[in-house]
Design a protein around this motif. Structure first.
Motif, PDB file in Angstrom:
ATOM      1  N   VAL A 135      -3.189  11.176  27.457  1.00 17.76           N
ATOM      2  CA  VAL A 135      -4.306  11.968  26.602  1.00 17.76           C
ATOM      3  C   VAL A 135      -4.485  13.189  27.209  1.00 17.76           C
ATOM      4  CG1 VAL A 135      -6.540  11.715  25.902  1.00 17.76           C
ATOM      5  CG2 VAL A 135      -5.228   9.685  25.805  1.00 17.76           C
ATOM      6  N   ASP A 136      -4.493  14.416  26.517  1.00 13.76           N
ATOM      7  CA  ASP A 136      -4.765  15.761  27.189  1.00 13.76           C
ATOM      8  C   ASP A 136      -6.118  16.054  27.259  1.00 13.76           C
ATOM      9  OD1 ASP A 136      -5.271  16.379  24.783  1.00 13.76           O
ATOM     10  OD2 ASP A 136      -3.185  17.631  24.537  1.00 13.76           O
ATOM     11  N   HIS A 137      -6.375  17.141  27.732  1.00 15.23           N
ATOM     12  CA  HIS A 137      -7.588  17.673  27.816  1.00 15.23           C
ATOM     13  C   HIS A 137      -8.584  17.956  26.532  1.00 15.23           C
ATOM     14  CE1 HIS A 137      -7.225  17.749  32.147  1.00 15.23           C
ATOM     15  NE2 HIS A 137      -6.311  18.489  31.919  1.00 15.23           N
ATOM     16  N   TYR A 138      -7.489  17.985  25.476  1.00 13.55           N
ATOM     17  CA  TYR A 138      -7.880  18.080  24.238  1.00 13.55           C
ATOM     18  C   TYR A 138      -8.381  16.717  23.310  1.00 13.55           C
ATOM     19  CZ  TYR A 138      -6.638  22.849  25.113  1.00 13.55           C
ATOM     20  OH  TYR A 138      -6.674  24.207  25.878  1.00 13.55           O
ATOM     21  N   ASP A 139      -8.043  15.615  23.958  1.00 15.56           N
ATOM     22  CA  ASP A 139      -8.068  14.398  23.659  1.00 15.56           C
ATOM     23  C   ASP A 139      -7.152  14.224  22.739  1.00 15.56           C
ATOM     24  OD1 ASP A 139     -10.277  13.432  25.120  1.00 15.56           O
ATOM     25  OD2 ASP A 139     -11.980  14.017  23.915  1.00 15.56           O
ATOM     26  N   GLN A 140      -6.051  14.724  22.912  1.00 12.19           N
ATOM     27  CA  GLN A 140      -4.940  14.468  21.899  1.00 12.19           C
ATOM     28  C   GLN A 140      -4.081  13.286  22.475  1.00 12.19           C
ATOM     29  OE1 GLN A 140      -3.319  17.904  19.946  1.00 12.19           O
ATOM     30  NE2 GLN A 140      -1.718  16.616  18.887  1.00 12.19           N
ATOM     31  N   SER A 141      -3.421  12.342  21.779  1.00 13.34           N
ATOM     32  CA  SER A 141      -2.770  11.436  22.618  1.00 13.34           C
ATOM     33  C   SER A 141      -1.247  11.717  22.300  1.00 13.34           C
ATOM     34  CB  SER A 141      -2.949   9.967  21.637  1.00 13.34           C
ATOM     35  OG  SER A 141      -4.139   9.569  22.125  1.00 13.34           O
ATOM     36  N   THR A 142      -0.453  11.565  23.225  1.00 15.79           N
ATOM     37  CA  THR A 142       1.023  11.640  22.885  1.00 15.79           C
ATOM     38  C   THR A 142       1.681  10.543  23.788  1.00 15.79           C
ATOM     39  OG1 THR A 142       0.669  14.070  23.590  1.00 15.79           O
ATOM     40  CG2 THR A 142       2.881  13.217  23.905  1.00 15.79           C
ATOM     41  N   LEU A 143       2.473   9.900  22.753  1.00 23.03           N
ATOM     42  CA  LEU A 143       3.194   8.630  23.087  1.00 23.03           C
ATOM     43  C   LEU A 143       4.748   9.150  23.745  1.00 23.03           C
ATOM     44  CD1 LEU A 143       3.258   5.398  22.887  1.00 23.03           C
ATOM     45  CD2 LEU A 143       4.477   5.744  20.842  1.00 23.03           C
ATOM     46  N   VAL A 144       4.929   8.621  25.003  1.00 26.26           N
ATOM     47  CA  VAL A 144       5.980   9.103  25.882  1.00 26.26           C
ATOM     48  C   VAL A 144       6.838   7.749  25.959  1.00 26.26           C
ATOM     49  CG1 VAL A 144       6.729  10.268  27.999  1.00 26.26           C
ATOM     50  CG2 VAL A 144       4.545  10.830  26.997  1.00 26.26           C
ATOM     51  N   TRP A 145       8.165   8.000  25.659  1.00 27.54           N
ATOM     52  CA  TRP A 145       9.176   6.752  25.779  1.00 27.54           C
ATOM     53  C   TRP A 145       9.357   6.977  27.558  1.00 27.54           C
ATOM     54  CZ3 TRP A 145      10.172   2.906  22.613  1.00 27.54           C
ATOM     55  CH2 TRP A 145       9.655   3.151  21.287  1.00 27.54           C
ATOM     56  N   ARG A 146       9.396   5.699  28.273  1.00 26.57           N
ATOM     57  CA  ARG A 146       9.769   5.631  29.421  1.00 26.57           C
ATOM     58  C   ARG A 146      11.243   6.314  29.821  1.00 26.57           C
ATOM     59  NH1 ARG A 146       6.550   2.650  32.854  1.00 26.57           N
ATOM     60  NH2 ARG A 146       5.100   1.387  32.043  1.00 26.57           N
ATOM     61  N   GLN A 147      12.158   5.959  28.707  1.00 27.12           N
ATOM     62  CA  GLN A 147      13.624   6.542  29.259  1.00 27.12           C
ATOM     63  C   GLN A 147      13.807   8.086  28.910  1.00 27.12           C
ATOM     64  OE1 GLN A 147      15.269   4.287  25.927  1.00 27.12           O
ATOM     65  NE2 GLN A 147      15.156   6.016  24.403  1.00 27.12           N
TER      66      GLN A 147
ATOM     67  N   LEU B 125      13.024  14.669  30.742  1.00 24.18           N
ATOM     68  CA  LEU B 125      14.477  14.858  30.943  1.00 24.18           C
ATOM     69  C   LEU B 125      14.803  16.190  29.986  1.00 24.18           C
ATOM     70  CD1 LEU B 125      16.200  11.466  30.695  1.00 24.18           C
ATOM     71  CD2 LEU B 125      15.607  12.797  32.789  1.00 24.18           C
ATOM     72  N   SER B 126      13.892  16.373  29.040  1.00 27.03           N
ATOM     73  CA  SER B 126      14.069  17.825  28.516  1.00 27.03           C
ATOM     74  C   SER B 126      13.736  19.096  29.026  1.00 27.03           C
ATOM     75  CB  SER B 126      13.220  17.495  26.776  1.00 27.03           C
ATOM     76  OG  SER B 126      11.989  17.370  26.852  1.00 27.03           O
ATOM     77  N   GLU B 127      13.094  18.821  30.170  1.00 25.93           N
ATOM     78  CA  GLU B 127      12.416  19.913  30.932  1.00 25.93           C
ATOM     79  C   GLU B 127      11.143  20.359  30.476  1.00 25.93           C
ATOM     80  OE1 GLU B 127      14.018  21.307  33.643  1.00 25.93           O
ATOM     81  OE2 GLU B 127      15.653  19.725  33.292  1.00 25.93           O
ATOM     82  N   ASP B 128      10.722  19.672  29.568  1.00 26.77           N
ATOM     83  CA  ASP B 128       9.145  19.776  29.275  1.00 26.77           C
ATOM     84  C   ASP B 128       8.156  19.322  30.286  1.00 26.77           C
ATOM     85  OD1 ASP B 128       9.542  21.181  26.403  1.00 26.77           O
ATOM     86  OD2 ASP B 128      10.122  19.004  25.888  1.00 26.77           O
ATOM     87  N   LEU B 129       7.106  19.616  30.364  1.00 27.25           N
ATOM     88  CA  LEU B 129       5.939  19.203  31.572  1.00 27.25           C
ATOM     89  C   LEU B 129       4.863  18.930  30.680  1.00 27.25           C
ATOM     90  CD1 LEU B 129       5.300  18.547  34.487  1.00 27.25           C
ATOM     91  CD2 LEU B 129       4.437  21.092  34.459  1.00 27.25           C
ATOM     92  N   ILE B 130       4.386  17.730  30.721  1.00 29.71           N
ATOM     93  CA  ILE B 130       2.983  17.388  29.902  1.00 29.71           C
ATOM     94  C   ILE B 130       2.020  16.819  31.070  1.00 29.71           C
ATOM     95  CG2 ILE B 130       4.215  16.828  27.815  1.00 29.71           C
ATOM     96  CD1 ILE B 130       4.180  14.242  28.199  1.00 29.71           C
ATOM     97  N   VAL B 131       0.659  17.106  30.787  1.00 25.50           N
ATOM     98  CA  VAL B 131      -0.301  16.773  31.746  1.00 25.50           C
ATOM     99  C   VAL B 131      -1.248  16.235  31.134  1.00 25.50           C
ATOM    100  CG1 VAL B 131      -1.943  17.922  33.465  1.00 25.50           C
ATOM    101  CG2 VAL B 131       0.168  18.887  33.104  1.00 25.50           C
ATOM    102  N   GLY B 132      -2.052  15.195  31.588  1.00 21.63           N
ATOM    103  CA  GLY B 132      -2.964  14.657  31.140  1.00 21.63           C
ATOM    104  C   GLY B 132      -3.283  13.176  31.909  1.00 21.63           C
ATOM    105  N   ARG B 133      -4.030  12.372  31.190  1.00 21.68           N
ATOM    106  CA  ARG B 133      -4.378  11.038  31.836  1.00 21.68           C
ATOM    107  C   ARG B 133      -3.523   9.893  31.041  1.00 21.68           C
ATOM    108  NH1 ARG B 133      -8.638   8.194  30.088  1.00 21.68           N
ATOM    109  NH2 ARG B 133      -9.252   9.853  28.678  1.00 21.68           N
ATOM    110  N   VAL B 134      -3.079   8.935  31.766  1.00 24.85           N
ATOM    111  CA  VAL B 134      -2.209   7.861  30.990  1.00 24.85           C
ATOM    112  C   VAL B 134      -3.425   6.830  30.614  1.00 24.85           C
ATOM    113  CG1 VAL B 134      -0.620   5.878  31.535  1.00 24.85           C
ATOM    114  CG2 VAL B 134      -0.446   8.041  32.789  1.00 24.85           C
ATOM    115  N   LEU B 135      -3.462   6.577  29.404  1.00 20.15           N
ATOM    116  CA  LEU B 135      -4.469   5.908  28.705  1.00 20.15           C
ATOM    117  C   LEU B 135      -4.063   4.392  28.719  1.00 20.15           C
ATOM    118  CD1 LEU B 135      -7.121   5.763  27.040  1.00 20.15           C
ATOM    119  CD2 LEU B 135      -5.791   6.014  24.893  1.00 20.15           C
ATOM    120  N   TRP B 136      -2.750   4.069  28.414  1.00 20.36           N
ATOM    121  CA  TRP B 136      -2.090   2.690  28.697  1.00 20.36           C
ATOM    122  C   TRP B 136      -0.646   2.825  28.842  1.00 20.36           C
ATOM    123  CZ3 TRP B 136       1.431   2.056  24.917  1.00 20.36           C
ATOM    124  CH2 TRP B 136       1.332   2.836  23.674  1.00 20.36           C
TER     125      TRP B 136
END
Length: 70
Positions: free
Chosen positions: A49-61, A29-40
């Motif tokens: 998890v992005d292509h650098y194996d860095q995890s990002t926690l994204v709140w569904r809301q 909703l902040s207009e940011d675009l993130i790309v990767g693979r959903v781990l859980w």
């Protein structure tokens, strides 16, 4: 606490993306675009998890949309 309803089509779609290890685009909703693979996923968040194996926690809301990357 809300139960995690695995019968919902949106939950099943994300579970299939996790199982198939497909890359996704998540537009926030902040207009940011993130790309990767959903781990859980749980009832509140997704872990991406992005292509650098860095995890990002994204709140569904905070998600505007999620789509498989072509």
């Amino acid at each position: 606490m809300t139960e995690f309803d695995t019968g919902l089509p949106s939950i099943r779609m994300i579970q299939n993306l996790i199982k198939e290890e497909k890359d996704v685009e998540i537009k926030l909703l902040s207009e940011d675009l993130i790309v990767g693979r959903v781990l859980w996923q749980d009832q509140h968040c997704l872990c991406l998890v992005d292509h650098y194996d860095q995890s990002t926690l994204v709140w569904r809301q905070c998600i505007a949309y999620l789509k498989p990357k072509a």
